[in-house]
Design an enzyme around this catalytic site. Structure first.
Site, short mmCIF file in Angstrom:
data_model
loop_
_atom_site.label_atom_id
_atom_site.label_comp_id
_atom_site.label_asym_id
_atom_site.label_seq_id
_atom_site.Cartn_x
_atom_site.Cartn_y
_atom_site.Cartn_z
N HIS A 82 -14.52 -19.42 -7.12
CA HIS A 82 -13.51 -20.42 -6.74
C HIS A 82 -13.94 -21.02 -5.41
O HIS A 82 -14.99 -20.65 -4.84
CB HIS A 82 -12.12 -19.79 -6.68
CG HIS A 82 -12.04 -18.54 -5.85
ND1 HIS A 82 -12.28 -18.54 -4.49
CD2 HIS A 82 -11.79 -17.25 -6.20
CE1 HIS A 82 -12.15 -17.31 -4.04
NE2 HIS A 82 -11.87 -16.50 -5.05
N HIS A 127 -15.30 -18.78 -2.60
CA HIS A 127 -16.71 -18.38 -2.67
C HIS A 127 -17.61 -19.54 -2.25
O HIS A 127 -18.62 -19.35 -1.57
CB HIS A 127 -17.10 -18.00 -4.10
CG HIS A 127 -16.37 -16.81 -4.65
ND1 HIS A 127 -15.44 -16.92 -5.66
CD2 HIS A 127 -16.45 -15.49 -4.35
CE1 HIS A 127 -14.97 -15.72 -5.96
NE2 HIS A 127 -15.56 -14.83 -5.18
#
Ligand code: PAF
Length: 283
Positions: free
Chosen positions: A34, A37
């Site tokens: 997501h 990250h």
């Protein structure tokens, strides 16, 4: 972006980068990427010349009753996201590569791993430190980037690097949130709309703690009470812990200051979520 799954291929690529004088940045993940990250990738790119990302759902850090089997996975989507954000090498080992038959040595964390997350998830941080140690040895990055949402994990990794004289720079990037405050997490995918609404009490409670601090509150007990009240009033969460602690050892404090961490873990139905703030920074 190149993708490799074997250790010799990974080592050959990183050796080539080092020979070319390039600084290697590393972002270890368990995938189901997501924006949180991807913000780590941005930070790693800022701090290095070539970014390696690993995707490995590490069985060692899950207790038998935890969600290893149902942990969300979507490698094709992760590949596309990592490539679009500028990851140079994606490392996707399988369990037998990381833990070949007969592997039995683990990293044993110190006492700071036994409280908060460690008290609720015994053995979790030994699993995290073991896989992080292995990944750091494999990639040998100049800098590794972790998320602040897992604040105890970041503190324990910093301690491991210091205690074991590891020549790796550690960067900890801020938590990325949805517009309504929910901290991004792969486990948010477990939440149905009603549970997601209940989960918002976590960031609301931390925002209330920050507001109390800005208004002049300096008592750790009072800050903890503020967080507890918001969670209790919300009715939809069961708190595992509310920690008002120093940023290094995560020891409980009596008096708070700008660098104090307020961390909370709570269950929304079957889903366990964590979040935290630095009091001087806020949500
Ligand atoms: O934060 C995570 O996703 C994991 O704990 C890590 C650091 C990738 C180790 O498995």
């Amino acid at each position: 972006m190149l993708e490799v799954s074997s250790i010799p291929e990974l080592r050959a690529w990183t050796a080539g980068q080092r020979r070319a004088g390039r600084r290697i940045g590393f972002v270890p993940t368990m995938g189901f990427l997501h924006e949180g990250h991807l913000a780590l990738v941005d930070e790693a790119r800022r701090l290095s010349d070539a970014v390696v990302m690993s995707i490995f759902v590490n069985p060692l850090q899950f207790a038998p009753a935890e969600d290893l089997a149902r942990y969300p996975r979507d490698l094709p989507r992760d590949r596309a996201l990592a490539a679009s954000r500028g990851v140079a090498l994606l490392f996707t080992p399988d369990v037998a590569t990381m833990y070949p038959p007969g592997a039995e040595t683990v990293v044993v964390p110190g006492p700071a791993a036994a409280r908060w997350e460690g008290a609720v998830r015994p053995g979790h941080f030994a699993g995290v430190l073991t896989v992080v140690a292995k990944l750091l040895n494999l990639v040998q990055p100049d800098v590794a980037v972790f998320g602040r949402k897992d604040i105890q994990q970041a503190a324990l990794i910093r301690r491991m690097l210091r205690d074991l004289d590891w020549p790796v720079e550690l960067a900890v990037a801020p938590t990325v949130r949805e517009p309504d405050g929910l901290a991004l997490s792969s486990r948010n995918s477990y939440l149905d709309p009603a549970a997601r609404t209940r989960a918002l009490a976590l960031s609301r409670a931390l925002a209330a703690a920050h507001a109390a601090y800005v208004a002049g509150e300096r008592s750790a007990a009072a800050i903890e009470r503020v967080v507890c009240d918001v969670i209790e009033v919300s009715g939809g969460l069961a708190a595992d812990y509310i920690a008002v602690v120093d940023p290094d050892r995560l020891d409980p404090l009596n008096v708070v200051s700008d660098d104090t961490i307020v961390a909370v873990a709570a269950r929304v139905g079957q889903t366990r979520l964590i979040d935290n703030i630095i009091l001087g920074v806020g949500v």
